[in-house]
Write a protein that holds these residues in place. Sequence first.
Motif, PDB file in Angstrom:
ATOM      1  N   MET A   1       0.533   6.264  10.989  1.00 48.98           N
ATOM      2  CA  MET A   1       0.913   4.954  11.544  1.00 48.98           C
ATOM      3  C   MET A   1       0.752   3.845  10.512  1.00 48.98           C
ATOM      4  O   MET A   1       1.524   2.918  10.463  1.00 48.98           O
ATOM      5  CB  MET A   1       0.023   4.607  12.745  1.00 48.98           C
ATOM      6  N   ILE A   2      -0.338   3.960   9.720  1.00 51.92           N
ATOM      7  CA  ILE A   2      -0.556   2.988   8.643  1.00 51.92           C
ATOM      8  C   ILE A   2      -0.643   3.766   7.329  1.00 51.92           C
ATOM      9  O   ILE A   2      -1.345   4.773   7.264  1.00 51.92           O
ATOM     10  CB  ILE A   2      -1.879   2.211   8.823  1.00 51.92           C
ATOM     11  N   LYS A   3       0.093   3.284   6.341  1.00 52.94           N
ATOM     12  CA  LYS A   3      -0.022   3.925   5.029  1.00 52.94           C
ATOM     13  C   LYS A   3      -0.115   2.832   3.975  1.00 52.94           C
ATOM     14  O   LYS A   3       0.767   1.971   3.887  1.00 52.94           O
ATOM     15  CB  LYS A   3       1.203   4.798   4.772  1.00 52.94           C
ATOM     16  N   ILE A   4      -1.193   2.857   3.235  1.00 48.51           N
ATOM     17  CA  ILE A   4      -1.408   1.850   2.197  1.00 48.51           C
ATOM     18  C   ILE A   4      -1.441   2.595   0.868  1.00 48.51           C
ATOM     19  O   ILE A   4      -2.168   3.583   0.726  1.00 48.51           O
ATOM     20  CB  ILE A   4      -2.771   1.142   2.403  1.00 48.51           C
ATOM     21  N   SER A   5      -0.630   2.109  -0.068  1.00 45.78           N
ATOM     22  CA  SER A   5      -0.487   2.855  -1.303  1.00 45.78           C
ATOM     23  C   SER A   5      -0.668   1.943  -2.517  1.00 45.78           C
ATOM     24  O   SER A   5       0.116   1.021  -2.723  1.00 45.78           O
ATOM     25  CB  SER A   5       0.907   3.493  -1.270  1.00 45.78           C
ATOM     26  N   ASN A   6      -1.746   2.174  -3.254  1.00 46.15           N
ATOM     27  CA  ASN A   6      -2.043   1.436  -4.493  1.00 46.15           C
ATOM     28  C   ASN A   6      -1.939  -0.071  -4.336  1.00 46.15           C
ATOM     29  O   ASN A   6      -1.409  -0.772  -5.205  1.00 46.15           O
ATOM     30  CB  ASN A   6      -1.107   1.885  -5.622  1.00 46.15           C
ATOM     31  N   LEU A   7      -2.453  -0.581  -3.241  1.00 46.62           N
ATOM     32  CA  LEU A   7      -2.321  -2.005  -2.925  1.00 46.62           C
ATOM     33  C   LEU A   7      -3.328  -2.853  -3.718  1.00 46.62           C
ATOM     34  O   LEU A   7      -4.531  -2.586  -3.701  1.00 46.62           O
ATOM     35  CB  LEU A   7      -2.581  -2.204  -1.425  1.00 46.62           C
ATOM     36  N   SER A   8      -2.816  -3.871  -4.399  1.00 42.10           N
ATOM     37  CA  SER A   8      -3.692  -4.854  -5.043  1.00 42.10           C
ATOM     38  C   SER A   8      -3.273  -6.255  -4.623  1.00 42.10           C
ATOM     39  O   SER A   8      -2.082  -6.538  -4.488  1.00 42.10           O
ATOM     40  CB  SER A   8      -3.615  -4.748  -6.572  1.00 42.10           C
ATOM     41  N   VAL A   9      -4.264  -7.103  -4.387  1.00 41.55           N
ATOM     42  CA  VAL A   9      -3.999  -8.498  -4.019  1.00 41.55           C
ATOM     43  C   VAL A   9      -4.845  -9.393  -4.909  1.00 41.55           C
ATOM     44  O   VAL A   9      -6.032  -9.137  -5.133  1.00 41.55           O
ATOM     45  CB  VAL A   9      -4.354  -8.767  -2.529  1.00 41.55           C
ATOM     46  N   LYS A  10      -4.206 -10.447  -5.417  1.00 41.54           N
ATOM     47  CA  LYS A  10      -4.915 -11.428  -6.246  1.00 41.54           C
ATOM     48  C   LYS A  10      -4.822 -12.797  -5.590  1.00 41.54           C
ATOM     49  O   LYS A  10      -3.776 -13.153  -5.072  1.00 41.54           O
ATOM     50  CB  LYS A  10      -4.182 -11.567  -7.586  1.00 41.54           C
ATOM     51  N   PHE A  11      -5.904 -13.557  -5.630  1.00 41.15           N
ATOM     52  CA  PHE A  11      -5.824 -14.983  -5.312  1.00 41.15           C
ATOM     53  C   PHE A  11      -6.107 -15.718  -6.609  1.00 41.15           C
ATOM     54  O   PHE A  11      -7.178 -15.520  -7.187  1.00 41.15           O
ATOM     55  CB  PHE A  11      -6.858 -15.377  -4.253  1.00 41.15           C
ATOM     56  N   GLU A  12      -5.188 -16.538  -7.034  1.00 37.67           N
ATOM     57  CA  GLU A  12      -5.289 -17.156  -8.363  1.00 37.67           C
ATOM     58  C   GLU A  12      -5.467 -16.008  -9.361  1.00 37.67           C
ATOM     59  O   GLU A  12      -4.664 -15.101  -9.374  1.00 37.67           O
ATOM     60  CB  GLU A  12      -6.473 -18.128  -8.444  1.00 37.67           C
ATOM     61  N   GLU A  13      -6.571 -16.035 -10.105  1.00 37.88           N
ATOM     62  CA  GLU A  13      -6.769 -14.925 -11.047  1.00 37.88           C
ATOM     63  C   GLU A  13      -7.758 -13.887 -10.520  1.00 37.88           C
ATOM     64  O   GLU A  13      -8.001 -12.871 -11.139  1.00 37.88           O
ATOM     65  CB  GLU A  13      -7.215 -15.456 -12.418  1.00 37.88           C
ATOM     66  N   GLN A  14      -8.318 -14.182  -9.313  1.00 37.83           N
ATOM     67  CA  GLN A  14      -9.340 -13.278  -8.782  1.00 37.83           C
ATOM     68  C   GLN A  14      -8.697 -12.090  -8.068  1.00 37.83           C
ATOM     69  O   GLN A  14      -7.887 -12.255  -7.155  1.00 37.83           O
ATOM     70  CB  GLN A  14     -10.223 -14.055  -7.788  1.00 37.83           C
TER      71      GLN A  14
ATOM     72  N   PRO B   1       1.032  -8.707  -1.704  1.00 42.46           N
ATOM     73  CA  PRO B   1       0.376  -7.910  -2.733  1.00 42.46           C
ATOM     74  C   PRO B   1       0.979  -8.177  -4.108  1.00 42.46           C
ATOM     75  O   PRO B   1       2.177  -8.480  -4.205  1.00 42.46           O
ATOM     76  CB  PRO B   1       0.639  -6.467  -2.297  1.00 42.46           C
ATOM     77  N   CYS B   2       0.154  -8.106  -5.166  1.00 47.35           N
ATOM     78  CA  CYS B   2       0.740  -8.197  -6.497  1.00 47.35           C
ATOM     79  C   CYS B   2       1.240  -6.830  -6.932  1.00 47.35           C
ATOM     80  O   CYS B   2       2.077  -6.729  -7.811  1.00 47.35           O
ATOM     81  CB  CYS B   2      -0.228  -8.818  -7.499  1.00 47.35           C
ATOM     82  N   SER B   3       0.730  -5.760  -6.301  1.00 41.43           N
ATOM     83  CA  SER B   3       1.345  -4.449  -6.485  1.00 41.43           C
ATOM     84  C   SER B   3       0.980  -3.549  -5.317  1.00 41.43           C
ATOM     85  O   SER B   3       0.061  -3.839  -4.555  1.00 41.43           O
ATOM     86  CB  SER B   3       0.886  -3.818  -7.802  1.00 41.43           C
ATOM     87  N   GLY B   4       1.729  -2.471  -5.186  1.00 40.88           N
ATOM     88  CA  GLY B   4       1.469  -1.522  -4.111  1.00 40.88           C
ATOM     89  C   GLY B   4       2.282  -1.804  -2.866  1.00 40.88           C
ATOM     90  O   GLY B   4       3.012  -2.791  -2.801  1.00 40.88           O
ATOM     91  N   GLN B   5       2.146  -0.892  -1.904  1.00 41.94           N
ATOM     92  CA  GLN B   5       2.953  -0.991  -0.696  1.00 41.94           C
ATOM     93  C   GLN B   5       2.151  -0.724   0.573  1.00 41.94           C
ATOM     94  O   GLN B   5       1.138  -0.044   0.522  1.00 41.94           O
ATOM     95  CB  GLN B   5       4.078   0.055  -0.742  1.00 41.94           C
ATOM     96  N   VAL B   6       2.677  -1.292   1.651  1.00 38.18           N
ATOM     97  CA  VAL B   6       2.089  -1.057   2.969  1.00 38.18           C
ATOM     98  C   VAL B   6       3.205  -0.638   3.918  1.00 38.18           C
ATOM     99  O   VAL B   6       4.225  -1.307   3.996  1.00 38.18           O
ATOM    100  CB  VAL B   6       1.453  -2.362   3.510  1.00 38.18           C
ATOM    101  N   TRP B   7       2.994   0.473   4.600  1.00 36.29           N
ATOM    102  CA  TRP B   7       3.904   0.871   5.686  1.00 36.29           C
ATOM    103  C   TRP B   7       3.131   0.836   6.992  1.00 36.29           C
ATOM    104  O   TRP B   7       2.011   1.335   7.076  1.00 36.29           O
ATOM    105  CB  TRP B   7       4.427   2.292   5.490  1.00 36.29           C
ATOM    106  N   MET B   8       3.737   0.231   7.983  1.00 41.39           N
ATOM    107  CA  MET B   8       3.148   0.240   9.316  1.00 41.39           C
ATOM    108  C   MET B   8       4.183   0.881  10.222  1.00 41.39           C
ATOM    109  O   MET B   8       5.292   0.322  10.373  1.00 41.39           O
ATOM    110  CB  MET B   8       2.858  -1.186   9.785  1.00 41.39           C
ATOM    111  N   ASP B   9       3.853   2.022  10.795  1.00 42.25           N
ATOM    112  CA  ASP B   9       4.794   2.754  11.643  1.00 42.25           C
ATOM    113  C   ASP B   9       6.166   2.837  10.964  1.00 42.25           C
ATOM    114  O   ASP B   9       7.178   2.480  11.556  1.00 42.25           O
ATOM    115  CB  ASP B   9       4.893   2.072  13.028  1.00 42.25           C
ATOM    116  N   GLU B  10       6.139   3.291   9.722  1.00 36.89           N
ATOM    117  CA  GLU B  10       7.369   3.530   8.955  1.00 36.89           C
ATOM    118  C   GLU B  10       8.102   2.269   8.471  1.00 36.89           C
ATOM    119  O   GLU B  10       9.127   2.391   7.810  1.00 36.89           O
ATOM    120  CB  GLU B  10       8.375   4.402   9.738  1.00 36.89           C
ATOM    121  N   CYS B  11       7.626   1.070   8.826  1.00 39.52           N
ATOM    122  CA  CYS B  11       8.254  -0.139   8.275  1.00 39.52           C
ATOM    123  C   CYS B  11       7.518  -0.520   7.002  1.00 39.52           C
ATOM    124  O   CYS B  11       6.287  -0.589   7.001  1.00 39.52           O
ATOM    125  CB  CYS B  11       8.098  -1.364   9.185  1.00 39.52           C
TER     126      CYS B  11
END
Length: 270
Positions: free
Chosen positions: A1-14, A53-63
């Motif tokens: 149902m949820i698939k998170i793949s190599n997800l990275s998130v940055k705020f400013e440089e953090q 995200p600055c990289s990676g992907q999120v799928w929720m129920d195939e979306c």
Amino acid sequence: MIKISNLSVKFEEQRVLENISFSVAEGERLSLVGTGGSGKTTLFKALLGLVHPCSGQVWMDECQVSKLSAGERRQFMRKVGVAFQQGGLFDDMTVYDNLSFAMEHLTEVPRAQHEGIIEDLLQQVKLGGSKRLYPHELSGGMKRRVGIARALCNRPQIALFDEPTAGLDPVTSTIILNMIVALTGEVRHGCAVVATSNTEIAIRFAERIVVLHEGRVVADGLWKELLLHGSDWVRYFLGARFIGLDESYMKELGLPEAFIENPQQGQVSA
Ligand SMILES: Nc1ncnc2c1ncn2[C@@H]1O[C@H](COP(=O)(O)OP(=O)(O)O)[C@@H](O)[C@H]1O
Ligand SMILES: [Mg+2]
């Protein structure tokens, strides 16, 4: 149902989330656990497409969440139920109107049926007598329960609860946890995730936990295993809360015998 793949998130440089990957299957309950600031809320926001995200992907129920158009996003939100820590209730609307507003925006249920569904949900979260009250007339625990009812008003396939018990006393926390377990237990065709810094709530909600630390997944597995065999930090973090608890309570929580015999073990080596 949820698939998170190599997800990275940055705020400013953090970097707030770093290379996160895990999945949640249909019918599964999961606890996402980590200290304050470890990135739990940000991860939920990324699941909903509220942070990018600055990289990676999120799928929720195939979306694939980042690729949804505005219209697709509206459809997508109908499958999702979310209760954020800051309840997000409208202050100038009664409990009933808050739920009615959500039903209108998150479901296609005809208006004539709203009342019955709302009454039923309010009964389930034990707020049947409070529907005409405004948020400022509610206790912290009652507000959380309205938030839970609202999150579930569209019978979501994916239910996310962010710190559902933070700031509440232990008795109220237990009542709320049990409600979430009961309400999400019925959802066979979906999944439910609780994010919490409270390891006791985490292990009572789900057998599987994902541990976040400084924006990274540092453990993903059955908590009973991780408590005994996780890395030093994971054993330290998971075990700390249970030290000094009454033995019978530790048994009630289902803590492994090896831990109960020597709760300090993970702490000393950490
Ligand atoms: N909008 C934002 N802008 C900048 N930094 C943020 C923002 N939201 C969260 N952070 C930072 O991201 C980190 C993770 O926060 P958060 O996801 O709220 O953690 P948690 O929910 O686990 O307590 C923290 O260091 C926090 O200060
Ligand atoms: Mg948070």
